[in-house]
Design an enzyme around this catalytic site. Structure first.
Site, PDB file in Angstrom:
ATOM      1  CG  ASP A   1      -1.870   1.135   1.286  1.00 56.10           C
ATOM      2  OD1 ASP A   1      -2.743   1.201   0.411  1.00 56.10           O
ATOM      3  OD2 ASP A   1      -1.742   1.971   2.203  1.00 56.10           O
TER       4      ASP A   1
ATOM      5  CD  GLU B   1      -2.169   2.502  -3.362  1.00 54.89           C
ATOM      6  OE1 GLU B   1      -2.488   3.326  -4.240  1.00 54.89           O
ATOM      7  OE2 GLU B   1      -1.746   2.840  -2.245  1.00 54.89           O
TER       8      GLU B   1
ATOM      9  CG  ASP C   1      -9.011   3.098   0.267  1.00 56.03           C
ATOM     10  OD1 ASP C   1      -9.677   2.850   1.293  1.00 56.03           O
ATOM     11  OD2 ASP C   1      -7.773   3.023   0.225  1.00 56.03           O
TER      12      ASP C   1
END
Length: 524
Positions: free
Chosen positions: A295, A342, A394
């Site tokens: 992430d 990401e 998200d």
């Protein structure tokens, strides 16, 4: 060209009667669903513990697992529970939502009873438990200590504890835990069960030719065992408070930016130690996952650092991260590893160059591409070495974006670009759009496959409460869903090679194995 696909469905979203998804029967049934639809990957979100806000990206430990995922039926089969211990318990009234406050209160007494039965049976002398303890004690013991003290201190974070406990002293903490041995043992045993049940599930998935894509946050929480026991890993003051914390700069969406509050790593110290902590973290991650999504990948190149205690993130500044030095160390010590970067958000050429040098595939999100211009997020620009999504955990789901955020011009562009047929559901058009893309891997949110709107939203960034609670129902796994997913998988040549028939292979259909889809490209 190697092509494959998979589905995002977090463990917490699986159906059962326990208020939150678990490693039980429905998880195995989901693997069967992936097999029936000829997928290759199951992507899950972080398995770490959740804290304030119920987010797995704010965890008490970078290594410990979320004990909410321990399945009671499996413990019953082991003899540590009776069905009567949990069968009539109400874990929540809405099967489509996780009631975190309810399960926090209702699950613990049941697990405590199971642990007491485990201890009474002297099962901690069993070979499997002893092996787990020996292999994992470097993180397991500090975590059990942390949670023991934390719970004895009314769940307060370490920086609010009495001085003798706030400053980690192994002898003092060991003595404290001995005085609260049942609580300490609870955390050891429940971590063992988490590991045992998850590893069995992963083995079942792998035996059925399904690989697991896991997810690790770049940062750890301030309220974490790492900050308590290893403050040298972070930029801190003399009281071990973070001097800088992570966030996002002001942008179109927020004049104040986002104040995340995660402590910033001391990257100079990390480099001096050859990134030993990160190497260990990646090693442990690959024990759990076949592919790791990192992430906030751009934070390795540069990150938004905010002075601790600032009222907003606006007072922050860009600071340089370790860049490719850390990934070179990964390569040196771990070899070729399967990683997804990401790389969403504010990207620069330097971040793109860092990602390209690693060879890791980045992410492309289709709904970001429709705003009337020729966008890099439209599939005709997707590099082969990328992972395509219609939406993410998200973001709004594709249908929610289409109906509730996109302008009419944006919808018209999406319809024309995707050649949406008369009566075709917008979600199906988006799924088809990423399936047809050049990306090696297409990953579908289960929420998009189910054609959900706002009711399928998983997380709204920078908000607390009402997130991470979406669940799928057993009746959602229809024959129609299977047929639609299998059809798009076959049509765009993303069938898992393990499920290609001999006739298909003889005809040359989809005959190139996807095994190398996530190995970094050779940039030497």
């Amino acid at each position: 060209m190697e092509r494959a696909s998979g589905v995002v469905l977090h463990i917490s979203s699986l159906p059962n009667q326990f208020g939150i998804g678990s490693f039980g029967a429905s998880a195995y049934e989901f693997v069967d669903f992936l097999v029936k639809t000829k997928q290759q990957y199951w992507q899950i979100l972080p398995l770490t513990t959740t804290s304030y806000g119920d987010s797995p990206y704010q965890s008490f430990s970078a290594f410990a697992g979320n004990t909410h995922f321990i399945d009671f039926d499996l413990l019953m089969k082991k003899g540590y529970l009776n069905q009567a211990d949990y069968q009539e318990v109400n874990f929540g009234d809405d099967p489509k939502k996780v009631a975190y406050n309810t399960i926090f209160q209702k699950r613990r007494p049941i697990l405590e009873k199971a642990v007491a039965n485990f201890v009474q049976a002297k099962a901690y002398n069993d070979k499997e438990f002893l092996q787990f303890y020996e292999e994992n004690q470097f993180w397991l013991v500090p975590f059990a200590q942390y949670m023991t003290v934390k719970e004895e201190q009314g769940q307060n974070p370490w920086y609010e504890w009495p001085t003798n406990l706030r400053n980690y002293d192994e002898a003092v903490v060991t003595q404290f835990c001995e005085a609260h041995i049942e609580r300490y043992e609870y955390h050891l045993v429940t971590q063992f069960w988490f590991n045992q049940q998850y590893k069995a599930l992963k083995e079942y998935a792998n035996d059925n030719h399904i690989e697991i894509i896991g997810d690790i946050p770049i940062y750890v929480a301030r309220d974490s065992v790492e900050m308590w026991t290893q403050p040298e890993l972070f930029l801190t003051d003399e009281k071990n408070n973070p001097s800088l914390v992570a966030g996002v700069p002001p942008d179109f969406y927020s004049a104040d930016g986002q104040y995340w509050g995660n402590p910033i790593y001391d990257w100079d110290y990390m480099e001096e130690t050859d990134y030993a902590w990160w190497i260990l973290r990646m090693k442990e991650s690959f024990k759990l996952y076949d592919v790791v999504r990192i992430d906030h990948f751009r934070g390795f190149e540069s990150y938004w650092a905010v002075p601790f205690g600032s009222p907003t993130a606006a007072s922050g500044s860009w600071q340089k991260g370790p860049g490719n030095k850390i990934f070179d160390q990964f390569k040196k010590e771990l070899g070729d590893i399967k990683v997804i970067a990401e790389d969403l958000g504010f990207m620069t050429q330097a971040v793109n160059d860092m990602r390209d040098q690693t060879g890791y595939p980045g992410m492309k999100v289709l709904q970001n591409g429709f705003y009337g211009q020729d966008s890099e997020d439209l599939p005709h620009h997707y590099p082969v070495n990328s992972v395509a999504y219609a939406s993410t955990h998200d973001s709004m789901q594709a249908y929610d974006w289409y109906m509730n955020q996109a302008s009419q011009a944006d919808r018209d562009q999406a319809d024309q670009y995707l050649n949406r047929g008369v009566g075709e559901h917008p979600s199906d058009a988006f799924v088809r759009g990423i399936a047809a893309s050049p990306s090696r891997l297409a990953i579908y949110m289960m929420n998009d496959l189910l054609r959900l709107g706002p009711e399928g939203r998983i997380n709204i960034p920078s908000t607390i409460g009402g997130n991470w609670d979406w669940r799928v129902r057993q009746e959602d796994f229809t024959v129609d869903l299977e047929e639609r997913l299998r059809s798009v998988t076959e049509t765009y040549f993303r069938v898992n090679q393990a499920f290609v028939s001999q006739d298909d292979q003889n005809n040359g259909t989809n005959s190139i194995a996807a095994e190398a889809a996530f190995l970094p490209e050779d940039n030497d």
